[in-house]
Enzyme design. Structure first.
Site, PDB file in Angstrom:
ATOM      1  N   PRO A  57       0.603  -7.403  -9.711  1.00 30.17           N
ATOM      2  CA  PRO A  57       0.508  -8.737  -9.491  1.00 30.17           C
ATOM      3  C   PRO A  57      -0.945  -9.290  -9.810  1.00 30.17           C
ATOM      4  O   PRO A  57      -1.575  -8.489  -9.260  1.00 30.17           O
ATOM      5  CB  PRO A  57       1.020  -9.019  -7.897  1.00 30.17           C
ATOM      6  CG  PRO A  57       0.598  -7.713  -7.200  1.00 30.17           C
ATOM      7  CD  PRO A  57       1.413  -6.653  -8.314  1.00 30.17           C
ATOM      8  N   ASN A  58      -0.866 -10.647 -10.271  1.00 28.93           N
ATOM      9  CA  ASN A  58      -2.232 -11.119 -10.664  1.00 28.93           C
ATOM     10  C   ASN A  58      -2.914 -10.605 -11.928  1.00 28.93           C
ATOM     11  O   ASN A  58      -3.857 -11.250 -12.226  1.00 28.93           O
ATOM     12  CB  ASN A  58      -3.007 -11.147  -9.507  1.00 28.93           C
ATOM     13  CG  ASN A  58      -2.483 -12.022  -8.408  1.00 28.93           C
ATOM     14  OD1 ASN A  58      -1.940 -13.166  -8.395  1.00 28.93           O
ATOM     15  ND2 ASN A  58      -2.238 -11.559  -7.081  1.00 28.93           N
ATOM     16  N   ARG A  71      -9.400 -14.883 -13.981  1.00 25.99           N
ATOM     17  CA  ARG A  71      -9.464 -14.343 -12.592  1.00 25.99           C
ATOM     18  C   ARG A  71     -10.491 -13.693 -12.273  1.00 25.99           C
ATOM     19  O   ARG A  71     -11.027 -12.529 -12.931  1.00 25.99           O
ATOM     20  CB  ARG A  71      -8.280 -13.299 -12.448  1.00 25.99           C
ATOM     21  CG  ARG A  71      -7.978 -12.770 -11.186  1.00 25.99           C
ATOM     22  CD  ARG A  71      -7.096 -11.607 -10.946  1.00 25.99           C
ATOM     23  NE  ARG A  71      -7.234 -11.065  -9.691  1.00 25.99           N
ATOM     24  CZ  ARG A  71      -6.527  -9.965  -9.160  1.00 25.99           C
ATOM     25  NH1 ARG A  71      -5.970  -9.067 -10.139  1.00 25.99           N
ATOM     26  NH2 ARG A  71      -6.462  -9.628  -7.883  1.00 25.99           N
ATOM     27  N   TYR A  86     -13.433  -8.439 -12.762  1.00 29.60           N
ATOM     28  CA  TYR A  86     -12.561  -7.961 -13.615  1.00 29.60           C
ATOM     29  C   TYR A  86     -12.861  -8.066 -15.231  1.00 29.60           C
ATOM     30  O   TYR A  86     -12.022  -7.624 -15.825  1.00 29.60           O
ATOM     31  CB  TYR A  86     -11.009  -8.831 -13.371  1.00 29.60           C
ATOM     32  CG  TYR A  86     -10.580  -8.424 -11.928  1.00 29.60           C
ATOM     33  CD1 TYR A  86     -10.370  -7.090 -11.790  1.00 29.60           C
ATOM     34  CD2 TYR A  86     -10.424  -9.351 -11.084  1.00 29.60           C
ATOM     35  CE1 TYR A  86      -9.882  -6.761 -10.236  1.00 29.60           C
ATOM     36  CE2 TYR A  86      -9.910  -9.121  -9.770  1.00 29.60           C
ATOM     37  CZ  TYR A  86      -9.716  -7.896  -9.196  1.00 29.60           C
ATOM     38  OH  TYR A  86      -9.337  -7.604  -8.068  1.00 29.60           O
ATOM     39  N   ASN A  92      -1.386   0.430 -12.938  1.00 31.85           N
ATOM     40  CA  ASN A  92      -2.443  -0.516 -12.282  1.00 31.85           C
ATOM     41  C   ASN A  92      -1.519  -1.336 -11.227  1.00 31.85           C
ATOM     42  O   ASN A  92      -1.031  -2.441 -11.994  1.00 31.85           O
ATOM     43  CB  ASN A  92      -3.582  -1.263 -13.091  1.00 31.85           C
ATOM     44  CG  ASN A  92      -4.357  -2.152 -12.288  1.00 31.85           C
ATOM     45  OD1 ASN A  92      -4.251  -2.060 -11.125  1.00 31.85           O
ATOM     46  ND2 ASN A  92      -5.150  -2.785 -12.862  1.00 31.85           N
ATOM     47  N   HIS A 114      -2.056  -1.134  -2.324  1.00 36.29           N
ATOM     48  CA  HIS A 114      -2.568  -0.893  -1.104  1.00 36.29           C
ATOM     49  C   HIS A 114      -1.545  -1.178  -0.120  1.00 36.29           C
ATOM     50  O   HIS A 114      -2.011  -1.066   1.092  1.00 36.29           O
ATOM     51  CB  HIS A 114      -3.809  -1.908  -0.769  1.00 36.29           C
ATOM     52  CG  HIS A 114      -4.681  -1.953  -1.997  1.00 36.29           C
ATOM     53  ND1 HIS A 114      -5.459  -0.652  -2.409  1.00 36.29           N
ATOM     54  CD2 HIS A 114      -5.288  -2.894  -2.891  1.00 36.29           C
ATOM     55  CE1 HIS A 114      -6.212  -0.878  -3.538  1.00 36.29           C
ATOM     56  NE2 HIS A 114      -6.156  -2.379  -3.607  1.00 36.29           N
ATOM     57  N   ASP A 116       7.401   5.101  -3.001  1.00 32.38           N
ATOM     58  CA  ASP A 116       8.813   5.837  -3.082  1.00 32.38           C
ATOM     59  C   ASP A 116       9.456   6.241  -4.479  1.00 32.38           C
ATOM     60  O   ASP A 116       9.944   6.949  -4.807  1.00 32.38           O
ATOM     61  CB  ASP A 116       9.903   5.354  -2.072  1.00 32.38           C
ATOM     62  CG  ASP A 116       9.526   5.558  -0.707  1.00 32.38           C
ATOM     63  OD1 ASP A 116       8.711   6.677  -0.290  1.00 32.38           O
ATOM     64  OD2 ASP A 116      10.110   4.826   0.240  1.00 32.38           O
ATOM     65  N   GLU A 128      -3.296   6.784 -12.026  1.00 30.11           N
ATOM     66  CA  GLU A 128      -3.458   5.334 -11.473  1.00 30.11           C
ATOM     67  C   GLU A 128      -4.732   4.719 -12.170  1.00 30.11           C
ATOM     68  O   GLU A 128      -5.746   5.543 -12.513  1.00 30.11           O
ATOM     69  CB  GLU A 128      -3.975   5.707 -10.214  1.00 30.11           C
ATOM     70  CG  GLU A 128      -4.351   4.496  -9.288  1.00 30.11           C
ATOM     71  CD  GLU A 128      -4.636   4.825  -7.804  1.00 30.11           C
ATOM     72  OE1 GLU A 128      -5.270   5.841  -7.749  1.00 30.11           O
ATOM     73  OE2 GLU A 128      -4.573   3.788  -6.855  1.00 30.11           O
ATOM     74  N   HIS A 137      -7.425   1.172 -11.998  1.00 28.18           N
ATOM     75  CA  HIS A 137      -7.982   0.047 -11.604  1.00 28.18           C
ATOM     76  C   HIS A 137      -9.105  -0.457 -12.591  1.00 28.18           C
ATOM     77  O   HIS A 137     -10.046   0.584 -12.930  1.00 28.18           O
ATOM     78  CB  HIS A 137      -8.272   0.202 -10.126  1.00 28.18           C
ATOM     79  CG  HIS A 137      -7.141   0.336  -9.283  1.00 28.18           C
ATOM     80  ND1 HIS A 137      -6.265  -0.458  -8.918  1.00 28.18           N
ATOM     81  CD2 HIS A 137      -6.986   1.798  -8.707  1.00 28.18           C
ATOM     82  CE1 HIS A 137      -5.362   0.242  -8.181  1.00 28.18           C
ATOM     83  NE2 HIS A 137      -5.695   1.397  -7.942  1.00 28.18           N
ATOM     84  N   SER A 157     -11.447  -2.681 -11.440  1.00 27.62           N
ATOM     85  CA  SER A 157     -12.806  -2.378 -10.438  1.00 27.62           C
ATOM     86  C   SER A 157     -12.487  -1.196  -9.902  1.00 27.62           C
ATOM     87  O   SER A 157     -11.768  -0.341 -10.055  1.00 27.62           O
ATOM     88  CB  SER A 157     -12.635  -3.613  -9.603  1.00 27.62           C
ATOM     89  OG  SER A 157     -11.393  -3.430  -8.785  1.00 27.62           O
ATOM     90  N   ARG A 192     -15.036  -1.872  -2.735  1.00 29.17           N
ATOM     91  CA  ARG A 192     -14.757  -3.270  -2.002  1.00 29.17           C
ATOM     92  C   ARG A 192     -14.373  -3.318  -0.590  1.00 29.17           C
ATOM     93  O   ARG A 192     -14.633  -2.509   0.220  1.00 29.17           O
ATOM     94  CB  ARG A 192     -14.047  -3.675  -3.196  1.00 29.17           C
ATOM     95  CG  ARG A 192     -14.403  -3.611  -4.616  1.00 29.17           C
ATOM     96  CD  ARG A 192     -13.355  -4.357  -5.659  1.00 29.17           C
ATOM     97  NE  ARG A 192     -13.137  -5.534  -5.348  1.00 29.17           N
ATOM     98  CZ  ARG A 192     -11.951  -6.388  -5.868  1.00 29.17           C
ATOM     99  NH1 ARG A 192     -11.149  -5.727  -6.782  1.00 29.17           N
ATOM    100  NH2 ARG A 192     -11.845  -7.456  -5.646  1.00 29.17           N
ATOM    101  N   ARG A 249      -8.822  -2.443   0.647  1.00 26.18           N
ATOM    102  CA  ARG A 249      -8.544  -1.886  -0.658  1.00 26.18           C
ATOM    103  C   ARG A 249      -8.583  -0.140  -0.757  1.00 26.18           C
ATOM    104  O   ARG A 249      -8.790   0.362  -1.903  1.00 26.18           O
ATOM    105  CB  ARG A 249      -9.540  -2.473  -1.816  1.00 26.18           C
ATOM    106  CG  ARG A 249      -9.324  -3.898  -2.001  1.00 26.18           C
ATOM    107  CD  ARG A 249     -10.064  -4.503  -3.155  1.00 26.18           C
ATOM    108  NE  ARG A 249     -10.320  -5.864  -2.939  1.00 26.18           N
ATOM    109  CZ  ARG A 249      -9.143  -6.914  -3.326  1.00 26.18           C
ATOM    110  NH1 ARG A 249      -8.067  -6.522  -3.895  1.00 26.18           N
ATOM    111  NH2 ARG A 249      -9.515  -8.178  -3.241  1.00 26.18           N
TER     112      ARG A 249
HETATM  113  C1  DQA Z   1      -7.189  -4.254  -9.056  1.00 23.26           C
HETATM  114  C2  DQA Z   1      -7.733  -3.679  -7.622  1.00 23.26           C
HETATM  115  C3  DQA Z   1      -6.788  -4.212  -6.724  1.00 23.26           C
HETATM  116  O1  DQA Z   1      -7.277  -4.099  -5.306  1.00 23.26           O
HETATM  117  C4  DQA Z   1      -6.656  -5.752  -6.738  1.00 23.26           C
HETATM  118  O2  DQA Z   1      -5.519  -6.062  -5.768  1.00 23.26           O
HETATM  119  C5  DQA Z   1      -6.037  -6.011  -7.999  1.00 23.26           C
HETATM  120  C6  DQA Z   1      -6.618  -5.423  -9.189  1.00 23.26           C
HETATM  121  C7  DQA Z   1      -8.035  -3.735 -10.174  1.00 23.26           C
HETATM  122  O3  DQA Z   1      -7.485  -3.244 -11.199  1.00 23.26           O
HETATM  123  O4  DQA Z   1      -9.451  -3.413  -9.850  1.00 23.26           O
HETATM  124  O5  DQA Z   1      -5.189  -6.773  -8.230  1.00 23.26           O
HETATM  125  O6  DQA Z   1      -5.903  -3.161  -9.057  1.00 23.26           O
END
Ligand code: DQA
Length: 148
Positions: free
Chosen positions: A11-12, A19, A24, A77, A83, A90, A101, A103, A105, A110, A114
């Site tokens: 998401p996002n 954003r 980011y 990601n 979190h 699962d 994995e 990320h 950031s 942070r 997180r």
């Molecule tokens: C993120 C880090 C997460 O804590 C955050 O909720 C994101 C982006 C990152 O790519 O740094 O949406 O996954």
């Protein structure tokens, strides 16, 4: 081509570019997708790059990948679902292919909420804080693992 690498974004992440650019960066998700496609191609893999704001959709995609021999590895990601999502955790447990994995950031630098990752225990590597470059490092690491 020797199969595909599934790259999932939670998401996002569709809002990258506008954003919180101080955290980011300025790249859009489309920019990152392009970099990933080029990098996968270099290693002989097709890149299946996706994003969803919906936890269930991500779960469905992971389930489908677990039943598709063509998917050789998964890079994820999961955004905020990293979190919170036992459901995603699962579903990732169903995979027999390697998981990385990513990320943009560094969540550990942070807010405290997180600092827990439901993805990390299932991944052979976690790459954090490198921005879009992290996806490329993940592809390289995955390609290397798959040739070993
Ligand atoms: C993120 C880090 C997460 O804590 C955050 O909720 C994101 C982006 C990152 O790519 O740094 O949406 O996954």
């Amino acid at each position: 081509m020797t199969g595909s690498i599934l790259i999932l974004n939670g998401p996002n992440l569709n809002m990258l570019g506008t954003r919180e650019p101080g955290i980011y960066g300025a790249s859009t998700l489309a920019d990152i997708g392009k970099l990933c496609t080029e990098s996968c191609k270099k290693f002989g893999y097709l890149c299946d790059f996706r994003q969803s704001n919906h936890e269930g959709e991500l779960v469905t995609w992971v389930q489908a990948a677990s039943q598709t021999a063509d998917v050789k590895g998964v890079i994820i990601n999961a955004g905020a679902y990293t979190h919170t999502s036992v459901a995603l955790h699962d579903s990732l447990r169903l995979l027999s292919c390697p998981i990385v994995e990513v990320h943009l950031s560094n969540p550990m630098a942070r807010e405290g909420f997180r600092h827990t990752s439901y993805v990390a225990p299932l991944a052979f590597a976690s790459i954090c804080g490198l921005g879009p470059q992290g996806y490329i490092v993940a592809i390289e690491g995955l390609a290397k693992k798959l040739t070993n």
